[in-house]
Scaffold this active site. Structure first.
Site, PDB file in Angstrom:
ATOM      1  N   PRO A   1       0.857  -1.268   0.109  1.00 41.06           N
ATOM      2  CA  PRO A   1       0.016   0.085   0.055  1.00 41.06           C
ATOM      3  C   PRO A   1       0.834   1.239  -0.083  1.00 41.06           C
ATOM      4  O   PRO A   1       1.817   1.432   0.583  1.00 41.06           O
ATOM      5  CB  PRO A   1      -0.776  -0.109   1.125  1.00 41.06           C
ATOM      6  CG  PRO A   1      -0.118  -0.950   2.161  1.00 41.06           C
ATOM      7  CD  PRO A   1       0.836  -1.970   1.077  1.00 41.06           C
ATOM      8  N   HIS A   2       0.402   2.191  -0.722  1.00 36.23           N
ATOM      9  CA  HIS A   2       0.959   3.462  -0.761  1.00 36.23           C
ATOM     10  C   HIS A   2       0.096   4.476  -1.096  1.00 36.23           C
ATOM     11  O   HIS A   2      -0.971   4.140  -1.883  1.00 36.23           O
ATOM     12  CB  HIS A   2       2.253   3.526  -1.806  1.00 36.23           C
ATOM     13  CG  HIS A   2       1.929   3.107  -3.192  1.00 36.23           C
ATOM     14  ND1 HIS A   2       1.771   1.561  -3.376  1.00 36.23           N
ATOM     15  CD2 HIS A   2       1.708   3.477  -4.462  1.00 36.23           C
ATOM     16  CE1 HIS A   2       1.606   1.574  -4.736  1.00 36.23           C
ATOM     17  NE2 HIS A   2       1.381   2.570  -5.186  1.00 36.23           N
ATOM     18  N   GLY A   3       0.556   5.756  -1.080  1.00 38.81           N
ATOM     19  CA  GLY A   3      -0.525   6.855  -1.489  1.00 38.81           C
ATOM     20  C   GLY A   3      -0.875   7.000  -2.665  1.00 38.81           C
ATOM     21  O   GLY A   3      -0.145   6.532  -3.884  1.00 38.81           O
TER      22      GLY A   3
END
Length: 144
Positions: free
Chosen positions: A62-64
């Protein structure tokens, strides 16, 4: 790359009940390390709504969103080892690597993580590791 993993950002034997909880824990660790602002956690969830960050071999990264770049203070990584696994859109995830990259650095980080996890043996070693040092060693060997 292992220099971005501090022992404080590697969490062993994590129990989470949902994908959302795993993203929150990874995001909070990035906030606590000073890599991102609180708003980045929501951006991680927003990205997940658009496209799953499940990468195969029990890994999610997960990352922005691209719009969240302003919430990144400096590049950082966090790793959650989830030996029991957590459901991730119908897949079982045992390792969550939360990523924050400054100045486009996240693409390089994503690539190195994907290469490390392309080897089933590396995945097993990370899932079974008993210390943060063991996990960092897997990344160092893969990066050699």
């Amino acid at each position: 790359m292992s220099e971005l993993f501090s022992n404080d950002n590697i969490f062993l034997n994590v129990n989470v009940n949902s994908q959302n909880e795993a993203i929150e824990k990874a995001g909070k660790a990035l906030v606590d390390s000073g890599a991102v602002t609180d708003a980045y956690i929501q951006a991680m969830k927003d990205r997940e709504q658009v496209v799953s960050t499940f990468m195969g071999n029990g890994l999610a990264i997960p990352h922005g969103t691209d719009e969240a770049k302003t919430n990144v203070i400096h590049s950082g990584l966090t790793l959650l080892q989830i030996p029991e696994g957590v459901d991730w859109d119908g897949e079982v995830v045992k390792v969550v690597v939360g990523i924050a990259g400054k100045d486009g650095e996240h693409l390089d980080l994503l690539s190195k993580i994907a290469i490390t996890f392309s080897e089933e043996e590396n995945v097993d070693r990370i899932v079974q590791a008993k210390s943060a040092e063991e996990i960092k060693q897997v990344f160092e060997e893969a990066d050699a």
